[in-house]
Design a protein around this motif. Structure first.
Motif, PDB file in Angstrom:
ATOM      1  N   UNK A 301      51.422 -90.361 126.474  1.00  0.00           N
ATOM      2  CA  UNK A 301      52.190 -89.294 127.105  1.00  0.00           C
ATOM      3  C   UNK A 301      53.452 -89.905 127.670  1.00  0.00           C
ATOM      4  N   UNK A 302      54.452 -88.924 127.572  1.00  0.00           N
ATOM      5  CA  UNK A 302      55.558 -89.435 128.180  1.00  0.00           C
ATOM      6  C   UNK A 302      55.668 -89.566 129.688  1.00  0.00           C
ATOM      7  N   UNK A 303      56.322 -90.391 130.352  1.00  0.00           N
ATOM      8  CA  UNK A 303      56.254 -90.707 131.795  1.00  0.00           C
ATOM      9  C   UNK A 303      57.880 -90.592 132.159  1.00  0.00           C
ATOM     10  N   UNK A 304      58.754 -89.961 131.712  1.00  0.00           N
ATOM     11  CA  UNK A 304      60.078 -89.919 131.958  1.00  0.00           C
ATOM     12  C   UNK A 304      60.150 -89.225 133.097  1.00  0.00           C
ATOM     13  N   UNK A 305      61.010 -89.604 134.354  1.00  0.00           N
ATOM     14  CA  UNK A 305      61.060 -88.744 135.511  1.00  0.00           C
ATOM     15  C   UNK A 305      62.533 -88.101 135.391  1.00  0.00           C
ATOM     16  N   UNK A 306      62.395 -87.049 136.562  1.00  0.00           N
ATOM     17  CA  UNK A 306      63.603 -86.407 136.824  1.00  0.00           C
ATOM     18  C   UNK A 306      64.180 -85.598 135.687  1.00  0.00           C
ATOM     19  N   UNK A 307      63.211 -85.248 134.812  1.00  0.00           N
ATOM     20  CA  UNK A 307      63.791 -84.451 133.611  1.00  0.00           C
ATOM     21  C   UNK A 307      64.494 -83.092 134.285  1.00  0.00           C
ATOM     22  N   UNK A 308      65.314 -82.392 133.170  1.00  0.00           N
ATOM     23  CA  UNK A 308      65.857 -80.968 133.626  1.00  0.00           C
ATOM     24  C   UNK A 308      64.563 -80.342 133.042  1.00  0.00           C
ATOM     25  N   UNK A 309      64.497 -79.169 133.647  1.00  0.00           N
ATOM     26  CA  UNK A 309      63.183 -78.233 133.482  1.00  0.00           C
ATOM     27  C   UNK A 309      63.088 -77.752 132.137  1.00  0.00           C
ATOM     28  N   UNK A 310      64.156 -77.552 131.358  1.00  0.00           N
ATOM     29  CA  UNK A 310      64.011 -77.032 129.991  1.00  0.00           C
ATOM     30  C   UNK A 310      64.103 -78.324 129.083  1.00  0.00           C
ATOM     31  N   UNK A 311      64.101 -79.633 129.574  1.00  0.00           N
ATOM     32  CA  UNK A 311      64.196 -80.709 128.785  1.00  0.00           C
ATOM     33  C   UNK A 311      62.879 -81.541 128.895  1.00  0.00           C
ATOM     34  N   UNK A 424      79.062 -83.695 136.451  1.00  0.00           N
ATOM     35  CA  UNK A 424      80.327 -84.171 136.870  1.00  0.00           C
ATOM     36  C   UNK A 424      81.281 -83.714 135.573  1.00  0.00           C
ATOM     37  N   UNK A 425      82.536 -83.880 136.106  1.00  0.00           N
ATOM     38  CA  UNK A 425      83.781 -83.488 134.954  1.00  0.00           C
ATOM     39  C   UNK A 425      83.753 -81.986 134.458  1.00  0.00           C
ATOM     40  N   UNK A 426      84.492 -81.839 133.402  1.00  0.00           N
ATOM     41  CA  UNK A 426      84.208 -80.605 132.700  1.00  0.00           C
ATOM     42  C   UNK A 426      83.669 -80.531 131.482  1.00  0.00           C
ATOM     43  N   UNK A 427      82.464 -80.138 131.256  1.00  0.00           N
ATOM     44  CA  UNK A 427      81.742 -80.400 129.889  1.00  0.00           C
ATOM     45  C   UNK A 427      82.712 -80.055 128.552  1.00  0.00           C
ATOM     46  N   UNK A 428      83.564 -79.390 128.679  1.00  0.00           N
ATOM     47  CA  UNK A 428      84.203 -78.737 127.623  1.00  0.00           C
ATOM     48  C   UNK A 428      84.874 -79.766 127.017  1.00  0.00           C
ATOM     49  N   UNK A 429      85.265 -80.902 127.802  1.00  0.00           N
ATOM     50  CA  UNK A 429      85.831 -82.049 127.246  1.00  0.00           C
ATOM     51  C   UNK A 429      84.884 -82.877 126.518  1.00  0.00           C
ATOM     52  N   UNK A 430      83.774 -82.630 126.455  1.00  0.00           N
ATOM     53  CA  UNK A 430      82.794 -83.357 125.462  1.00  0.00           C
ATOM     54  C   UNK A 430      82.999 -83.106 123.920  1.00  0.00           C
ATOM     55  N   UNK A 442      79.372 -74.778 121.951  1.00  0.00           N
ATOM     56  CA  UNK A 442      78.874 -73.336 121.787  1.00  0.00           C
ATOM     57  C   UNK A 442      79.049 -73.043 123.346  1.00  0.00           C
ATOM     58  N   UNK A 443      78.497 -73.719 124.502  1.00  0.00           N
ATOM     59  CA  UNK A 443      78.728 -73.214 125.663  1.00  0.00           C
ATOM     60  C   UNK A 443      78.165 -74.375 126.758  1.00  0.00           C
ATOM     61  N   UNK A 444      78.488 -74.135 127.770  1.00  0.00           N
ATOM     62  CA  UNK A 444      77.970 -74.929 129.040  1.00  0.00           C
ATOM     63  C   UNK A 444      77.274 -74.101 130.058  1.00  0.00           C
ATOM     64  N   UNK A 445      75.972 -74.614 130.514  1.00  0.00           N
ATOM     65  CA  UNK A 445      75.248 -73.706 131.397  1.00  0.00           C
ATOM     66  C   UNK A 445      75.159 -74.470 132.983  1.00  0.00           C
ATOM     67  N   UNK A 446      75.988 -73.999 133.866  1.00  0.00           N
ATOM     68  CA  UNK A 446      75.719 -74.414 135.389  1.00  0.00           C
ATOM     69  C   UNK A 446      76.249 -75.662 135.104  1.00  0.00           C
ATOM     70  N   UNK A 447      77.301 -76.047 134.503  1.00  0.00           N
ATOM     71  CA  UNK A 447      77.853 -77.366 134.597  1.00  0.00           C
ATOM     72  C   UNK A 447      76.967 -78.577 134.382  1.00  0.00           C
ATOM     73  N   UNK A 448      75.710 -78.141 133.730  1.00  0.00           N
ATOM     74  CA  UNK A 448      74.761 -79.453 133.538  1.00  0.00           C
ATOM     75  C   UNK A 448      74.169 -79.537 132.101  1.00  0.00           C
ATOM     76  N   UNK A 477      81.910 -88.193 132.897  1.00  0.00           N
ATOM     77  CA  UNK A 477      80.578 -87.516 133.201  1.00  0.00           C
ATOM     78  C   UNK A 477      79.645 -88.651 133.052  1.00  0.00           C
ATOM     79  N   UNK A 478      78.478 -88.187 133.836  1.00  0.00           N
ATOM     80  CA  UNK A 478      77.254 -88.908 133.761  1.00  0.00           C
ATOM     81  C   UNK A 478      76.339 -88.180 132.764  1.00  0.00           C
ATOM     82  N   UNK A 479      75.990 -89.010 131.616  1.00  0.00           N
ATOM     83  CA  UNK A 479      74.862 -88.404 130.783  1.00  0.00           C
ATOM     84  C   UNK A 479      73.459 -88.787 131.182  1.00  0.00           C
TER      85      UNK A 479
END
Length: 505
Positions: A301-311, A424-430, A442-448, A477-479
């Motif tokens: 089972x994964x034990x990764x912490x601080x995940x995004x709610x959709x990931x 951080x930053x402007x994700x459209x520069x990714x 495609x898009x950025x949502x809530x700058x995250x 930016x911090x990934x």
């Protein structure tokens, strides 16, 4: 007979983890049926072919099966909401191992016994606050332990038993002998990942010596010879499975001479990975198949912490993705660990690559991020995998970060998205590309959450390389995370919200 048995298909092995008896819900009445319904019965109708039943083994040599060599766990504990029902089995003249073995036979499952080689859940023991399962062996023989009470070691726990002592190795052989002689098992599991401590010198920063490697090889040789002897007496084959790190070099470092074990025919099944993985699946597949050994992908089972709610990694589409990638790499099966909900949807979906071709999946660059240094000096240096999780973020700039993704066969038409979780930053520069093909933003949502479309023709079965950069000279930016969504069934509740975020207007 052993070769024939080893070559039989066993698509999914489920390690029961054994605490179903020791930590039975206190609000449930005891009966054999209630015990089986708690965990084992949920496996009926799934892709699981083999139950590997662990009878606790923490402290070393303590079991919930009837043992005269070790300690039989008939004690009463005070865990909130839980109770030990082993005494109630004893009153019926049986125990959880026998009952589960019978259940497996009656329902067409293969049955293994799993033993945790050096489980150290007892490391919190203190004389003035004793651990409930502090063993008589450890109390009587502190010289067998890695250290003194409460001592902190850089790569181990003080309460581990040291396998340099012949007495410990002999006991381990006796534990397996007793079970093979007294119970109807098709195989035995040596679970070295619970926990990966064999020698106190390694826990203090050394590598295992040749003498120590030979000690463990001799112990395993005795266990193999015992399974042959007992198996011939019973007229059946008893297979040997080991759960180990997926690196030959790392294994040698801690005291496991895996290549010798395979070359000498001491093991039949190798399960790679546990708290961490070190290599892509193809590495272990090639190593094991060279010697005719069956190789299984260990999906703890994964034990990764601080995940995004959709990931989140602890969900069915992620287990589908992990399994699809492993099947594509050529594994002989999937091994599931620490899955207490045996009615989980994915257990009916992962038994073959074909079953997964038309399913929704969520792939990650990194699924487990336990620290290899916990067991071996500079253990991280053995890793050949990306490590991108919210607890190990990467700063992204104009210099491309190249990340390898393992994928299954994704040739069935699907919508696909590459997803970045950042700050951080402007994700459209990714900028992102897959196998040299630039991915449309495609898009950025809530700058995250940043989403790129993946042209399906750019996806390969097996290894895929993603390149990520942030093309803004004055900024970075911090990934935190990266994932690939494969969406086919729009009604799949597990991926519906993420798919709507990625592909909705």
């Amino acid at each position: 007979m052993r070769k024939e048995k080893r070559n039989q298909p066993r698509p999914v092995i489920h390690n029961n983890d054994g605490c179903d008896a020791y930590l039975f819900p206190s609000d449930r009445g005891f009966s054999i049926q209630n015990f089986l319904d708690f965990r084992s019965a949920g496996l009926k109708g799934t892709d699981v072919s083999t139950i590997s039943y662990c009878t606790i083994t923490s402290s070393f040599g303590q079991f919930t099966h009837n043992t005269r060599v070790g300690e039989f766990l008939t004690l009463t504990h005070n865990r909130p909401g839980r109770k030990n029902i082993v005494p109630e089995f004893v009153a019926l003249g049986t125990d959880p191992l026998e009952v589960t073995s019978n259940y497996a036979r009656e329902n067409g499952f293969e049955f293994f016994w799993s033993n945790r080689i050096n489980d150290t859940h007892d490391a919190g023991h203190r004389p003035d606050n004793p651990y409930e399962r502090w063993s008589k062996l450890k109390q009587a023989h502190p010289e067998y332990l890695f250290g003194t009470v409460g001592e902190r070691l850089p790569h181990g726990r003080w309460s581990s038993v040291d396998f340099s002592h012949k007495e410990i190795r002999d006991l381990c052989v006796q534990y397996y002998t007793e079970v093979c002689e007294n119970y109807d098992v098709d195989g035995i599991e040596l679970d070295f990942f619970r926990h990966l401590y064999l020698f106190k010198e390694v826990a203090r920063g050394s590598l295992a010596s040749e003498v120590q490697l030979d000690m463990m090889t001799d112990m395993l040789t005795q266990i193999r010879e015992m399974t042959e002897r007992v198996g011939m007496k019973k007229g059946k084959t008893i297979l040997v499975l080991v759960r180990i790190p997926d690196s030959m070099e790392y294994c040698r470092g801690v005291g496991i001479d895996l290549e010798t074990w395979m070359e000498k025919g001491l093991v039949d099944i190798v399960v790679g990975s546990g708290y961490f993985r070190l290599n892509f699946w193809k590495y272990l597949v090639n190593a094991g198949h060279k010697y005719g050994v069956k190789v299984y992908a260990g999906l703890s089972e994964p034990r990764v912490k601080k995940e995004h709610a959709l990931l989140m990694r602890l969900q069915s589409p992620v287990y589908r993705a992990r399994s699809a990638a492993a099947w594509q790499a050529g594994v002989d099966g999937i091994y599931i660990f620490n899955e207490y909900n045996t009615r989980s949807r994915y257990l009916k979906e992962i038994g073959s690559a074909d079953k997964l071709k038309d399913r929704n999946k969520l792939y990650f660059a990194t699924y487990r991020n336990g620290n290899p240094n916990s067991y071996l000096f500079e253990g991280k240096s053995y890793s050949n995998l990306p490590d991108i999780t919210p607890t190990n973020p990467h700063v992204i700039d104009s210099s491309p970060l190249k990340v390898q993704f393992e994928l299954g066969d994704e040739s069935v038409p699907a919508q696909m998205a590459f997803i970045l979780y950042s700050e951080g930053g402007n994700p459209e520069y990714f900028k992102a590309s897959l196998n040299g093909t630039e991915l449309p933003f495609l898009k950025n949502v809530k700058n995250e959450i940043t989403v790129f479309s993946i042209p399906q023709e750019s996806v390969l079965s097996g290894m895929n390389e993603v390149s990520i950069s942030y093309n803004q000279e004055k900024d970075k930016v911090t990934l935190f995370d990266s994932a690939i969504l494969v969406q086919r069934d729009s009604d799949d509740p597990d991926t519906k919200e993420l798919a709507n975020l990625c592909f909705g207007n």
